[in-house]
Design an enzyme around this catalytic site. Structure first.
Site, PDB file in Angstrom:
ATOM      1  N   LYS A  20       4.571   0.345  44.564  1.00 30.59           N
ATOM      2  CA  LYS A  20       5.060  -1.162  44.272  1.00 30.59           C
ATOM      3  C   LYS A  20       6.165  -1.196  45.140  1.00 30.59           C
ATOM      4  O   LYS A  20       6.927  -0.407  45.950  1.00 30.59           O
ATOM      5  CB  LYS A  20       5.392  -1.482  43.115  1.00 30.59           C
ATOM      6  CG  LYS A  20       4.080  -1.151  42.018  1.00 30.59           C
ATOM      7  CD  LYS A  20       4.591  -1.470  40.504  1.00 30.59           C
ATOM      8  CE  LYS A  20       3.317  -1.508  39.480  1.00 30.59           C
ATOM      9  NZ  LYS A  20       3.723  -1.434  38.232  1.00 30.59           N
ATOM     10  N   TYR A  60      -4.344  -7.877  38.611  1.00 19.53           N
ATOM     11  CA  TYR A  60      -3.825  -7.976  37.323  1.00 19.53           C
ATOM     12  C   TYR A  60      -4.398  -8.787  36.370  1.00 19.53           C
ATOM     13  O   TYR A  60      -3.673  -9.431  35.418  1.00 19.53           O
ATOM     14  CB  TYR A  60      -2.243  -8.047  37.341  1.00 19.53           C
ATOM     15  CG  TYR A  60      -1.353  -6.788  37.741  1.00 19.53           C
ATOM     16  CD1 TYR A  60      -1.550  -5.695  36.830  1.00 19.53           C
ATOM     17  CD2 TYR A  60      -0.708  -6.957  38.736  1.00 19.53           C
ATOM     18  CE1 TYR A  60      -0.742  -4.688  37.485  1.00 19.53           C
ATOM     19  CE2 TYR A  60       0.026  -5.661  39.069  1.00 19.53           C
ATOM     20  CZ  TYR A  60       0.227  -4.409  38.448  1.00 19.53           C
ATOM     21  OH  TYR A  60       0.874  -3.518  38.648  1.00 19.53           O
ATOM     22  N   PHE A  68       4.961 -12.239  31.131  1.00 19.35           N
ATOM     23  CA  PHE A  68       5.692 -11.679  32.242  1.00 19.35           C
ATOM     24  C   PHE A  68       4.735 -11.779  33.311  1.00 19.35           C
ATOM     25  O   PHE A  68       5.190 -11.234  34.712  1.00 19.35           O
ATOM     26  CB  PHE A  68       6.064 -10.033  31.792  1.00 19.35           C
ATOM     27  CG  PHE A  68       4.981  -9.062  31.498  1.00 19.35           C
ATOM     28  CD1 PHE A  68       4.033  -8.896  32.621  1.00 19.35           C
ATOM     29  CD2 PHE A  68       4.671  -8.928  30.127  1.00 19.35           C
ATOM     30  CE1 PHE A  68       2.889  -8.082  32.097  1.00 19.35           C
ATOM     31  CE2 PHE A  68       3.650  -8.021  29.807  1.00 19.35           C
ATOM     32  CZ  PHE A  68       2.805  -7.438  30.811  1.00 19.35           C
ATOM     33  N   ARG A  96      -2.194   9.275  35.738  1.00 26.61           N
ATOM     34  CA  ARG A  96      -1.526   8.296  34.491  1.00 26.61           C
ATOM     35  C   ARG A  96      -0.337   9.215  34.019  1.00 26.61           C
ATOM     36  O   ARG A  96       0.573   8.820  33.626  1.00 26.61           O
ATOM     37  CB  ARG A  96      -2.446   7.873  33.567  1.00 26.61           C
ATOM     38  CG  ARG A  96      -3.322   6.776  34.061  1.00 26.61           C
ATOM     39  CD  ARG A  96      -2.887   5.431  34.120  1.00 26.61           C
ATOM     40  NE  ARG A  96      -2.356   4.870  32.706  1.00 26.61           N
ATOM     41  CZ  ARG A  96      -2.069   3.585  32.720  1.00 26.61           C
ATOM     42  NH1 ARG A  96      -2.152   2.773  33.670  1.00 26.61           N
ATOM     43  NH2 ARG A  96      -1.909   2.836  31.415  1.00 26.61           N
ATOM     44  N   ASN A 123       9.045  -0.486  37.929  1.00 22.40           N
ATOM     45  CA  ASN A 123       8.436   0.969  37.744  1.00 22.40           C
ATOM     46  C   ASN A 123       7.876   1.683  38.807  1.00 22.40           C
ATOM     47  O   ASN A 123       7.077   2.588  38.420  1.00 22.40           O
ATOM     48  CB  ASN A 123       7.878   0.934  36.240  1.00 22.40           C
ATOM     49  CG  ASN A 123       6.598   0.014  36.480  1.00 22.40           C
ATOM     50  OD1 ASN A 123       6.154  -0.509  37.423  1.00 22.40           O
ATOM     51  ND2 ASN A 123       5.941  -0.117  35.242  1.00 22.40           N
ATOM     52  N   HIS A 126       1.759   2.148  40.460  1.00 18.37           N
ATOM     53  CA  HIS A 126       0.624   1.550  39.630  1.00 18.37           C
ATOM     54  C   HIS A 126      -0.583   2.778  39.839  1.00 18.37           C
ATOM     55  O   HIS A 126      -0.484   3.486  40.793  1.00 18.37           O
ATOM     56  CB  HIS A 126      -0.002   0.178  40.140  1.00 18.37           C
ATOM     57  CG  HIS A 126      -1.518   0.153  39.730  1.00 18.37           C
ATOM     58  ND1 HIS A 126      -1.449  -0.580  38.584  1.00 18.37           N
ATOM     59  CD2 HIS A 126      -2.717   0.504  39.972  1.00 18.37           C
ATOM     60  CE1 HIS A 126      -3.052  -0.589  38.225  1.00 18.37           C
ATOM     61  NE2 HIS A 126      -3.565  -0.061  39.217  1.00 18.37           N
ATOM     62  N   GLU A 137     -10.520  -1.298  41.585  1.00 19.57           N
ATOM     63  CA  GLU A 137      -9.597  -1.593  42.186  1.00 19.57           C
ATOM     64  C   GLU A 137      -9.506  -1.000  43.782  1.00 19.57           C
ATOM     65  O   GLU A 137      -8.891  -1.695  44.624  1.00 19.57           O
ATOM     66  CB  GLU A 137      -8.233  -0.848  41.492  1.00 19.57           C
ATOM     67  CG  GLU A 137      -7.994  -1.819  40.301  1.00 19.57           C
ATOM     68  CD  GLU A 137      -6.832  -1.102  39.081  1.00 19.57           C
ATOM     69  OE1 GLU A 137      -6.593   0.109  39.632  1.00 19.57           O
ATOM     70  OE2 GLU A 137      -6.697  -1.328  38.185  1.00 19.57           O
TER      71      GLU A 137
END
Ligand code: UDP
Ligand code: MG
Length: 160
Positions: A20, A60, A68, A96, A123, A126, A137
């Site tokens: 990100k 998303y 958010f 993950r 964070n 992704h 994706e």
């Protein structure tokens, strides 16, 4: 004995990993790529990319109703991201685990978020949450011709 034939009998998955904008700004690109590379997964696609609001919203879309969501879209479109496609048996779940919990304060030390971040809203990375979303994706973020088909020379040293 041909390891790649044995490997092909197992389900090979693909996952979409994205560094990100905070990860790019903080100079963590090499560090984060390195974690997946060292694990032994196969890199199929890689690019630095400035995404549109529309693409971020599509990516998303399941979170559209969350409070958010607008801030998340601002965050993801606030600077370039690094898009990656990684392939391997069990790559989605394993990635993950390498990434760690969504909230970096709850992410285990040794994970990317556990080591490199402190806030959910910053964070750094992704990772797809299912093989289906991995394919969805990758298709969303990469154009035809941007993915490479190749064989790692290290395969016999990664798989028995
Ligand atoms: N997010 C946020 N606030 C929250 C939950 C999520 O800002 O309370 C952001 C965060 O950047 C997270 C992303 O939305 O990584 C997607 O949320 P998800 O629950 O899918 O977490 P992930 O799969 O990234 O761990
Ligand atoms: Mg998610």
């Amino acid at each position: 004995f041909l390891p790649h034939l044995v490997a092909s009998m197992e389900q090979v998955d693909q996952t979409y990993i994205m560094i990100k904008p905070d990860g790019v700004q903080r100079g963590l690109v090499g560090e984060i790529i390195s974690r997946f590379e060292k694990k032994g997964f196969l890199l199929k696609g890689l690019k630095l990319f400035e995404c549109t609001k529309e693409l971020a919203e599509e990516h998303y879309k399941d979170l559209r109703e969350k409070p958010f969501f607008p801030k998340l879209i601002d965050y993801i479109t606030s600077g370039p991201v690094v898009c990656m496609a990684w392939e391997g048996v069990g790559v989605v779940a394993s990635a993950r685990k390498l990434i760690g919990a969504t909230n970096p304060l709850q992410a285990e030390p040794g994970t990317i978020r556990g080591d490199l971040a402190i806030q959910t809203g910053r964070n750094v990375v992704h990772g797809s949450d299912s093989p289906e979303n991995g394919l969805r994706e990758i298709e969303l973020w990469f154009k035809e011709g941007e993915l490479c088909q190749w064989t790692q020379v290290q395969v016999p040293w990664l798989r028995e």
